[in-house]
Design a protein around this motif. Sequence first.
Motif, short mmCIF file in Angstrom:
data_model
loop_
_atom_site.label_atom_id
_atom_site.label_comp_id
_atom_site.label_asym_id
_atom_site.label_seq_id
_atom_site.Cartn_x
_atom_site.Cartn_y
_atom_site.Cartn_z
N THR A 86 -28.73 13.66 -7.85
CA THR A 86 -28.32 15.03 -7.52
C THR A 86 -26.94 15.02 -6.88
N ALA A 87 -26.34 16.20 -6.82
CA ALA A 87 -25.02 16.33 -6.24
C ALA A 87 -24.99 15.90 -4.78
N SER A 88 -26.07 16.12 -4.06
CA SER A 88 -26.09 15.76 -2.64
C SER A 88 -25.97 14.26 -2.43
N GLN A 89 -26.24 13.46 -3.44
CA GLN A 89 -26.16 12.01 -3.30
C GLN A 89 -24.76 11.46 -3.57
N VAL A 90 -23.85 12.27 -4.07
CA VAL A 90 -22.50 11.81 -4.36
C VAL A 90 -21.47 12.38 -3.37
N VAL A 91 -21.95 13.17 -2.42
CA VAL A 91 -21.06 13.83 -1.46
C VAL A 91 -21.37 13.36 -0.04
N ARG A 92 -20.33 13.12 0.73
CA ARG A 92 -20.46 12.73 2.13
C ARG A 92 -19.50 13.57 2.96
N SER A 93 -19.78 13.63 4.23
CA SER A 93 -18.90 14.34 5.16
C SER A 93 -17.60 13.55 5.34
N HIS A 94 -16.52 14.28 5.55
CA HIS A 94 -15.21 13.67 5.80
C HIS A 94 -14.49 14.56 6.81
N PRO A 95 -13.67 13.98 7.69
CA PRO A 95 -12.97 14.79 8.69
C PRO A 95 -12.12 15.93 8.10
N ASP A 96 -11.64 15.76 6.87
CA ASP A 96 -10.80 16.79 6.25
C ASP A 96 -11.58 17.74 5.35
N GLY A 97 -12.90 17.52 5.22
CA GLY A 97 -13.72 18.37 4.36
C GLY A 97 -14.94 17.60 3.89
N ALA A 98 -14.94 17.22 2.60
CA ALA A 98 -16.05 16.46 2.03
C ALA A 98 -15.49 15.36 1.13
N ALA A 99 -16.16 14.22 1.11
CA ALA A 99 -15.77 13.10 0.26
C ALA A 99 -16.69 13.07 -0.96
N LEU A 100 -16.10 12.91 -2.13
CA LEU A 100 -16.83 12.90 -3.39
C LEU A 100 -16.61 11.56 -4.08
N THR A 101 -17.70 10.87 -4.42
CA THR A 101 -17.63 9.62 -5.15
C THR A 101 -17.69 9.93 -6.63
N VAL A 102 -16.72 9.38 -7.39
CA VAL A 102 -16.67 9.63 -8.83
C VAL A 102 -16.59 8.32 -9.60
N TRP A 103 -17.07 8.34 -10.83
CA TRP A 103 -16.97 7.23 -11.77
C TRP A 103 -16.13 7.74 -12.93
N ILE A 104 -14.99 7.11 -13.18
CA ILE A 104 -14.03 7.59 -14.15
C ILE A 104 -14.09 6.78 -15.44
N VAL A 105 -14.03 7.49 -16.55
CA VAL A 105 -13.90 6.87 -17.86
C VAL A 105 -12.55 7.34 -18.43
N PRO A 106 -11.49 6.54 -18.23
CA PRO A 106 -10.16 6.96 -18.69
C PRO A 106 -10.01 6.74 -20.20
#
Length: 98
Positions: A2-22
């Motif tokens: 779920t989305a809640s598992q890829v987002v963490r708190s960050h001092p500037d807002g929220a941190a999002l972990t992504v997996w990129i396929v360029p």
Amino acid sequence: MTASQVVRSHPDGAALTVWIVPGARHTEIVGFHGDALKIRIAAPPERGRANKAVAVLLTDQLGVRVRLASGAGSRRKRFVVVGMSVGDLVKSLDELVD
């Protein structure tokens, strides 16, 4: 996953972990890959082009500034979504991935 598992708190807002396929045929948010949001990017993985394209895509989709925090040379990256709370980011991601 779920989305809640890829987002963490960050001092500037929220941190999002992504997996990129360029170098993909199309630029799109696909869904989840393990504990990351999977994004296909048409830009090549050279000279930061894919990283910039991901930041632009996320900025356009979320309506707020997004910056790369870590993972510049890796497929797994962390972006900071500036000024957006964890709850608001989770809600936005749920709508995008739906």
